[in-house]
Every structure is written in structure tokens, then in C-alpha cells.
Design a protein around this motif. Structure first.
Motif, PDB file in Angstrom:
ATOM      1  N   LEU A  25       0.694  -1.224   0.097  1.00  0.00           N
ATOM      2  CA  LEU A  25      -0.009   0.020   0.056  1.00  0.00           C
ATOM      3  C   LEU A  25       0.865   1.417  -0.224  1.00  0.00           C
ATOM      4  O   LEU A  25       0.369   2.258  -0.347  1.00  0.00           O
ATOM      5  N   THR A  26       2.400   1.109   0.040  1.00  0.00           N
ATOM      6  CA  THR A  26       3.123   2.397   0.282  1.00  0.00           C
ATOM      7  C   THR A  26       3.744   2.160  -0.981  1.00  0.00           C
ATOM      8  O   THR A  26       4.604   3.123  -1.333  1.00  0.00           O
ATOM      9  N   GLY A  27       3.750   1.177  -1.949  1.00  0.00           N
ATOM     10  CA  GLY A  27       4.506   0.924  -3.034  1.00  0.00           C
ATOM     11  C   GLY A  27       5.969   0.908  -2.869  1.00  0.00           C
ATOM     12  O   GLY A  27       6.685   1.279  -3.786  1.00  0.00           O
ATOM     13  N   LEU A  28       6.198   0.229  -1.893  1.00  0.00           N
ATOM     14  CA  LEU A  28       7.786   0.120  -1.573  1.00  0.00           C
ATOM     15  C   LEU A  28       8.290  -1.283  -1.294  1.00  0.00           C
ATOM     16  O   LEU A  28       7.497  -2.174  -1.550  1.00  0.00           O
ATOM     17  N   LEU A  29       9.554  -1.203  -1.902  1.00  0.00           N
ATOM     18  CA  LEU A  29       9.900  -2.743  -2.531  1.00  0.00           C
ATOM     19  C   LEU A  29      10.731  -3.193  -1.285  1.00  0.00           C
ATOM     20  O   LEU A  29      10.956  -2.797  -0.238  1.00  0.00           O
ATOM     21  N   PRO A  30      11.099  -4.706  -1.477  1.00  0.00           N
ATOM     22  CA  PRO A  30      11.971  -5.338  -0.035  1.00  0.00           C
ATOM     23  C   PRO A  30      13.122  -4.357  -0.056  1.00  0.00           C
ATOM     24  O   PRO A  30      13.741  -4.026  -0.835  1.00  0.00           O
ATOM     25  N   GLY A  31      13.452  -4.197   1.309  1.00  0.00           N
ATOM     26  CA  GLY A  31      14.733  -3.448   1.503  1.00  0.00           C
ATOM     27  C   GLY A  31      14.315  -1.926   2.106  1.00  0.00           C
ATOM     28  O   GLY A  31      15.146  -1.185   2.613  1.00  0.00           O
ATOM     29  N   ASP A  32      12.851  -1.612   1.812  1.00  0.00           N
ATOM     30  CA  ASP A  32      12.666  -0.167   2.044  1.00  0.00           C
ATOM     31  C   ASP A  32      12.005   0.023   3.313  1.00  0.00           C
ATOM     32  O   ASP A  32      11.791   1.142   4.000  1.00  0.00           O
ATOM     33  N   ILE A  33      11.312  -1.017   4.041  1.00  0.00           N
ATOM     34  CA  ILE A  33      10.675  -0.835   5.233  1.00  0.00           C
ATOM     35  C   ILE A  33      10.714  -1.605   6.010  1.00  0.00           C
ATOM     36  O   ILE A  33      10.685  -3.085   5.742  1.00  0.00           O
ATOM     37  N   PHE A  34      11.026  -1.702   7.294  1.00  0.00           N
ATOM     38  CA  PHE A  34      10.979  -2.474   8.235  1.00  0.00           C
ATOM     39  C   PHE A  34       9.783  -2.501   8.771  1.00  0.00           C
ATOM     40  O   PHE A  34       9.027  -1.715   9.250  1.00  0.00           O
ATOM     41  N   VAL A  35       9.352  -3.932   9.104  1.00  0.00           N
ATOM     42  CA  VAL A  35       7.920  -4.139   9.629  1.00  0.00           C
ATOM     43  C   VAL A  35       7.591  -4.941  10.813  1.00  0.00           C
ATOM     44  O   VAL A  35       8.366  -5.693  11.095  1.00  0.00           O
TER      45      VAL A  35
END
Ligand code: CO
Length: 219
Positions: free
Chosen positions: A52-62
Motif C-alpha cells: 500500500l506504500t508502493g515500497l520494495l523489499p529493503g525499503d521498510i522494516f515491519v
């Protein structure tokens, strides 16, 4: 069916698609991760942080749990927060709630589902703190929406009170804590105007949470 073959097939297609755009994507990513964001969201299957944020692997820690809670005794979420802030040096910590959250609805209705009832007592605490604001809203749906919003505000407060965030601010590290909400029905994020960048701003969260009731009062 026993081995969920379709998921492996879809995984292969997904990896191929990414490599078609960037052949080195996975080899580069394997060397390190440098995400700028930590996402603390609900486990709900309809609220996938990356998509939903259009982010790829590596972009956001969840980190995800039921009702996107930050509980001061929860070693799991605190460990994620500590690693993200101290080691990965994320610039933004985002608490993202969502309308129609089953955990919040269950807590409001006093439903019982087993062990999770104890986890959802944290949502009950949010209601107790803002009872007069919540009860002033007549419409059931509006009341639930407001609860989803102030639950985010409370978790932003909880985050800002942790030693992890306080220590980061204390040593001059720039990390902002944000409160957002997501609408499952249209796929859109909304900023709840809860962007906290220093300890002196924490006291204002309560008033912002109270003010969020205003649009609901005449519904
Ligand atoms: Co939820």
C-alpha cells in the motif's frame, strides 16, 4: 494442495518480475538493508505495508500485531523498535491503524475470543481514557472510526515514551514518529497530524486525539 504449490509458483513469478526490471536487485539487497521506515501496523490481511506504500523489499522494516499496539511490556515490539532505531537508524517510525479493525471492534463490543481478549485490554484502556469523547459520538460506525484513530494516537504516545525513542532524541538522532490510518474501503492512507519529532511535542498528542472527534460529532 499439501505443499501450497501455487504460492511457490507465484513467488517465482514475483522474483522474475523484479529481476526483469533490475537484474541485480536481489544480489544487491542480500548485502545489506538500509530501510528509512519502521512500520507498526495491524496484522489484518487487508493492510499490507509494502504494497500500500508502493515500497520494495529493503525499503521498510515491519512489525505487525493485532490492532497495531505498542505495549511497554511487549519485548517483541520493543526489540523491533530498538533494532530499527539504534542499528538500522530509521528516520521515521509509522504507526498505521485502519478503519474497521476487528481487534478494536471486538474490544468495543466486549466480545470474547480467548487469549486475545487480554491483548485487547490495551484497546479497552484507550476507550477508558477517551470515554467522554467517544460516547459523545452517536453513530456506531463513526464511534468505531474515531476509536481506530485515537488508538493510533495512543500508540504514538506509547512509542514516544519508550526509552528507545527518548534516548534517540536525547543524543540528537533525528527520528520522527507518525500516526496514520488506512481505509480498507478505498485503499488510501490518511495522516492524522501526529508527527512527533521531539519530546516537547508529546504532551500535545492528547489534544490532537480529542480534536479528531470533531468531524464525527454531528453524524
Ligand atoms: Co486491525
Amino acid at each position: 494442495m499439501k505443499r501450497l504449490e501455487h504460492l511457490f509458483k507465484q513467488n517465482q513469478e514475483w522474483a522474475e518480475n523484479i529481476k526483469a526490471d533490475n537484474p541485480d536487485f536481489f544480489t544487491n539487497l542480500a548485502a545489506q538493508q538500509t530501510p528509512e521506515y519502521l512500520w507498526i501496523g495491524c496484522s489484518d490481511s487487508r493492510v499490507p505495508a509494502n504494497q500500500l506504500t508502493g515500497l520494495l523489499p529493503g525499503d521498510i522494516f515491519v512489525h505487525r500485531n493485532v490492532a497495531n499496539l505498542v505495549v511497554h511490556t511487549d519485548v517483541n515490539s520493543l526489540s523491533v523498535l530498538q533494532y530499527a532505531v539504534d542499528v538500522l537508524q530509521v528516520k521515521h517510525v509509522i504507526v498505521c491503524g485502519h478503519y474497521g479493525c476487528g481487534g478494536i471492534l471486538a474490544a468495543m463490543r466486549g466480545e470474547t475470543s480467548g487469549l486475545i481478549d487480554n491483548w485487547l485490554l490495551n484497546v479497552q484502556d484507550v476507550y477508558d481514557k477517551y470515554q467522554s469523547q467517544v460516547d459523545a459520538i452517536e453513530d456506531d460506525g463513526a464511534r468505531a472510526d474515531y476509536m481506530c484513530e485515537i488508538n493510533v494516537a495512543e500508540q504514538v504516545t506509547n512509542l514516544c515514551k519508550t526509552s528507545i525513542i527518548r534516548d534517540a532524541w536525547g543524543r540528537g538522532q533525528q527520528v520522527a514518529v507518525h500516526g496514520w490510518i488506512y481505509s480498507i474501503s478505498d485503499g488510501l492512507l490518511r495522516d492524522l497530524d501526529l508527527c512527533i519529532e521531539k519530546s516537547t511535542e508529546v504532551a500535545g498528542i492528547h489534544q490532537t486525539a480529542c480534536d479528531l472527534a470533531k468531524p464525527y460529532l454531528n453524524k
